[in-house]
Design a protein around this motif. Structure first.
Motif, PDB file in Angstrom:
ATOM      1  N   LEU A   1       0.845  -1.185   0.000  1.00 40.48           N
ATOM      2  CA  LEU A   1       0.000   0.000   0.000  1.00 40.48           C
ATOM      3  C   LEU A   1       0.883   1.239   0.000  1.00 40.48           C
ATOM      4  N   ALA A   2       0.485   2.229  -0.830  1.00 41.88           N
ATOM      5  CA  ALA A   2       1.249   3.465  -0.906  1.00 41.88           C
ATOM      6  C   ALA A   2       1.120   4.204   0.412  1.00 41.88           C
ATOM      7  N   TYR A  32      -6.475   4.946  -6.652  1.00 48.93           N
ATOM      8  CA  TYR A  32      -7.180   6.214  -6.637  1.00 48.93           C
ATOM      9  C   TYR A  32      -6.761   6.977  -5.387  1.00 48.93           C
ATOM     10  N   ILE A  33      -6.936   8.271  -5.431  1.00 48.15           N
ATOM     11  CA  ILE A  33      -6.613   9.140  -4.300  1.00 48.15           C
ATOM     12  C   ILE A  33      -7.923   9.624  -3.703  1.00 48.15           C
ATOM     13  N   THR A  34      -8.049   9.426  -2.405  1.00 49.69           N
ATOM     14  CA  THR A  34      -9.295   9.764  -1.713  1.00 49.69           C
ATOM     15  C   THR A  34      -8.993  10.625  -0.496  1.00 49.69           C
ATOM     16  N   TRP A  35      -9.837  11.569  -0.240  1.00 53.38           N
ATOM     17  CA  TRP A  35      -9.721  12.423   0.945  1.00 53.38           C
ATOM     18  C   TRP A  35     -10.961  12.250   1.814  1.00 53.38           C
ATOM     19  N   TYR A  36     -10.698  12.138   3.115  1.00 52.44           N
ATOM     20  CA  TYR A  36     -11.763  12.057   4.103  1.00 52.44           C
ATOM     21  C   TYR A  36     -11.593  13.187   5.113  1.00 52.44           C
ATOM     22  N   TYR A  86      -8.108  16.086   8.215  1.00 50.11           N
ATOM     23  CA  TYR A  86      -8.280  15.676   6.823  1.00 50.11           C
ATOM     24  C   TYR A  86      -7.257  14.596   6.490  1.00 50.11           C
ATOM     25  N   TYR A  87      -7.754  13.460   6.004  1.00 46.50           N
ATOM     26  CA  TYR A  87      -6.903  12.315   5.676  1.00 46.50           C
ATOM     27  C   TYR A  87      -6.846  12.104   4.167  1.00 46.50           C
ATOM     28  N   CYS A  88      -5.646  11.845   3.711  1.00 44.92           N
ATOM     29  CA  CYS A  88      -5.406  11.480   2.314  1.00 44.92           C
ATOM     30  C   CYS A  88      -5.105   9.982   2.272  1.00 44.92           C
ATOM     31  N   LEU A  89      -5.759   9.265   1.378  1.00 48.40           N
ATOM     32  CA  LEU A  89      -5.540   7.829   1.257  1.00 48.40           C
ATOM     33  C   LEU A  89      -5.336   7.487  -0.220  1.00 48.40           C
ATOM     34  N   VAL A  90      -4.566   6.451  -0.480  1.00 48.76           N
ATOM     35  CA  VAL A  90      -4.492   5.911  -1.829  1.00 48.76           C
ATOM     36  C   VAL A  90      -4.764   4.422  -1.765  1.00 48.76           C
TER      37      VAL A  90
END
Lengths: 113, 116
Positions: A1-2, A32-36, A86-90
């Motif tokens: 996982l990145a 994909y890049i996702t923000w929560y 704010y979280y960034c996930l890939v």
């Protein structure tokens, strides 16, 4: 996982545009890049997701350069209610149809009156 | 209905107790997740169920026992927990339709667990 890297915290005045950048140097082709967004004692809430270039919805924009090794979440004209982490996930769907994601440290955004 | 519900909201238990956390969604999602979140830390994945089958166990201690009795329900059974297990336990669900390349997870509000 990145793995993702974000600033630990940011401050902004109400009404300003806020840009939070996330680094993900090892992003895979299918990721994909996702923000929560997460408020205290609540579950994370999806904000925006993208693969490349620019994505915009009613609450935010997501800018992704051609190499996809970073992304920037842009929040226009923030208000006090945007104070959150704010979280960034890939990640990508695997063959089982689910997404295994790893949350980074997140960015705590404090909006100041 | 785009909501994931979790019960109870708060739970206090002793180290010898047995309790269960419950999660429910009616969005037709076939992937469901348990996360653990300690204070001021990001959520950590514990378990993933896909089509009611356990697909991922992130080396979680056996004192946590997940169960997915049907496509709408996800339980987490707790037994002989330690004080360090005190945390916010989050449930999430997502679609896993064939052909989708991305996947938004819908999170519940969490159960705040305190182990004495």
């Amino acid at each position: 996982l990145a793995k993702t890297t974000q600033p630990i915290s940011m401050d902004s005045y109400e009404g300003q545009e806020v840009n939070i950048t996330c680094s993900h140097n090892n992003i895979a082709t299918n990721d994909y890049i996702t923000w929560y967004q997460q408020f205290p004692s609540q579950g994370p809430r999806f904000i925006i997701q993208g693969y490349k270039t620019k994505v915009t919805n009613e609450v935010a924009s997501l800018f992704i350069p051609a190499d996809r090794k970073s992304s920037t979440l842009s929040l226009p004209r923030v208000s006090l209610s945007d104070t959150a982490v704010y979280y960034c996930l890939v990640g990508a769907l695997n063959s089982g149809g689910y997404q295994k994601v790893t949350f980074g440290t997140g960015t705590k955004l404090q909006v100041i009156p | 209905d785009t909501e994931v519900t979790q019960t109870p909201k708060h739970l206090v238990m002793g180290m010898t107790n047995k309790k269960s956390l419950k999660c429910e969604q009616h969005m037709g999602h076939r992937a469901m997740y348990w996360y653990k979140q300690k204070a001021k830390k990001p959520p950590e994945l514990m378990f993933v169920y896909s089509y009611e089958k356990l697909s991922i166990n992130e080396s979680v201690p056996s004192r946590f026992s997940p169960e997915c009795p049907n496509s709408s329900l996800l339980n987490l059974h707790l037994h002989a927990l330690q004080p360090e297990d005190s945390a916010l336990y989050l449930c999430a669900s997502s679609q896993n339709k064939e052909g989708r390349k991305n996947n938004e997870q819908f999170f519940g509000p969490g159960t705040r667990l305190t182990v004495l």
